[in-house]
Write an enzyme that holds these catalytic residues in place. Sequence first.
Site, PDB file in Angstrom:
ATOM      1  N   ASP A  73      37.174  53.631 -35.371  1.00 32.04           N
ATOM      2  CA  ASP A  73      36.581  52.987 -34.209  1.00 32.04           C
ATOM      3  C   ASP A  73      37.661  52.829 -33.137  1.00 32.04           C
ATOM      4  O   ASP A  73      38.864  52.899 -33.427  1.00 32.04           O
ATOM      5  CB  ASP A  73      36.028  51.619 -34.622  1.00 32.04           C
ATOM      6  CG  ASP A  73      35.449  50.861 -33.454  1.00 32.04           C
ATOM      7  OD1 ASP A  73      34.521  51.384 -32.811  1.00 32.04           O
ATOM      8  OD2 ASP A  73      35.941  49.753 -33.173  1.00 32.04           O
ATOM      9  N   ASP A 103      37.395  50.533 -29.607  1.00 32.63           N
ATOM     10  CA  ASP A 103      37.519  49.191 -29.036  1.00 32.63           C
ATOM     11  C   ASP A 103      37.713  48.163 -30.144  1.00 32.63           C
ATOM     12  O   ASP A 103      36.867  48.017 -31.032  1.00 32.63           O
ATOM     13  CB  ASP A 103      36.265  48.841 -28.231  1.00 32.63           C
ATOM     14  CG  ASP A 103      36.069  49.747 -27.033  1.00 32.63           C
ATOM     15  OD1 ASP A 103      37.019  49.916 -26.267  1.00 32.63           O
ATOM     16  OD2 ASP A 103      34.963  50.290 -26.869  1.00 32.63           O
ATOM     17  N   ASP A 163      36.600  47.291 -36.846  1.00 32.82           N
ATOM     18  CA  ASP A 163      36.769  45.842 -36.701  1.00 32.82           C
ATOM     19  C   ASP A 163      35.445  45.095 -36.705  1.00 32.82           C
ATOM     20  O   ASP A 163      35.435  43.875 -36.625  1.00 32.82           O
ATOM     21  CB  ASP A 163      37.481  45.539 -35.374  1.00 32.82           C
ATOM     22  CG  ASP A 163      36.609  45.898 -34.168  1.00 32.82           C
ATOM     23  OD1 ASP A 163      36.302  47.088 -34.002  1.00 32.82           O
ATOM     24  OD2 ASP A 163      36.217  44.987 -33.422  1.00 32.82           O
TER      25      ASP A 163
END
Length: 331
Positions: free
Chosen positions: A15, A17, A210
């Site tokens: 991922d 961001d 995250d």
Amino acid sequence: MTDDLLSRHDVLLADLDGTLYRGPEVVPGALDAVLGAAARGVPTVYVTNNASRSPAAVAAHLTELGFPAGVGDVRTSSQAAATMLAEQLPAGAPVLVVGTDALADEVRARGLTVVGTAGEAVAVVQGHSPDTGWRMLAEAVVAVRAGALWVASNVDPTLPTDRGPLPGNGSMVQVVRTATGAQPQVAGKPAARLLREAQGDAIRPLVVGDRLDTDIEGAHALRAPSLMVLTGVNGPADLLAAPPGLRPTYLGADLGALARHPDELTPGPRPGWQVEHGPDGLRLGGSGTGPEPAVDALRALCAAAWEHGAGPVTADGGAAAGVLDELGLGG
């Protein structure tokens, strides 16, 4: 031979961001981890639910930050959404695009026609754009209510930024849901499609992210192991309350965890920490002996919470109290 987490995998599905960067800033530990993986022959494929930028623009931003990224290393939800449309529509079919030019370009690249009004459209594709307004949402509502095929690039309710979480595509999708009662097909995470496209020919992927309800849930959909890092959207309290489908295989403070043995990263009992379960919740005691006492304590707490149920967490002693405060779990 190195026997760390990285050695168990042949590609990282990472991922962006909150995992590799936050706005213009690199997440600590992320760049060294990705460069180190590349040096050992493990490529990183950059997988993002954000459909607002083209793969070329994403690759350029990553390169500016120092990451080894070409256009072919990037997979966006706009690509997956456009492919989903092309699989279900005849060539040249008119599609109303609610999103940026990057999403419209992906639609055109698959032989479909971009239109601007509901009356012309047989399908609607919706991706994040900071400029989406009422008039375009209204066109989407009219088209969907008339029976248009509706594909959403992703349904993330928020978008991580350097200013904190801001409204994401899922918040705009919810407007159309509320006004139509319809549900879109979803191209991005947590659906497996985007991650499967990113995996390519690799056979031992590791999903890194995250966010529990996209990255980790997506790893479950792909039936691949996952590494959750504590650098973005979800934190310790979210982990303790996570249902089975949102629980990561491994837990690390950041991507530096790739250099550690998998057994050290797996939620479970950790040296120096004791977790007791009682009618009032979980009680953490001890002081820890590992290099990451707070994250080790969280690994132990997650195992207990997932077995017995999440609840209030208290500390038995000063060291434990300090760790709970560090994790944001203190009273």
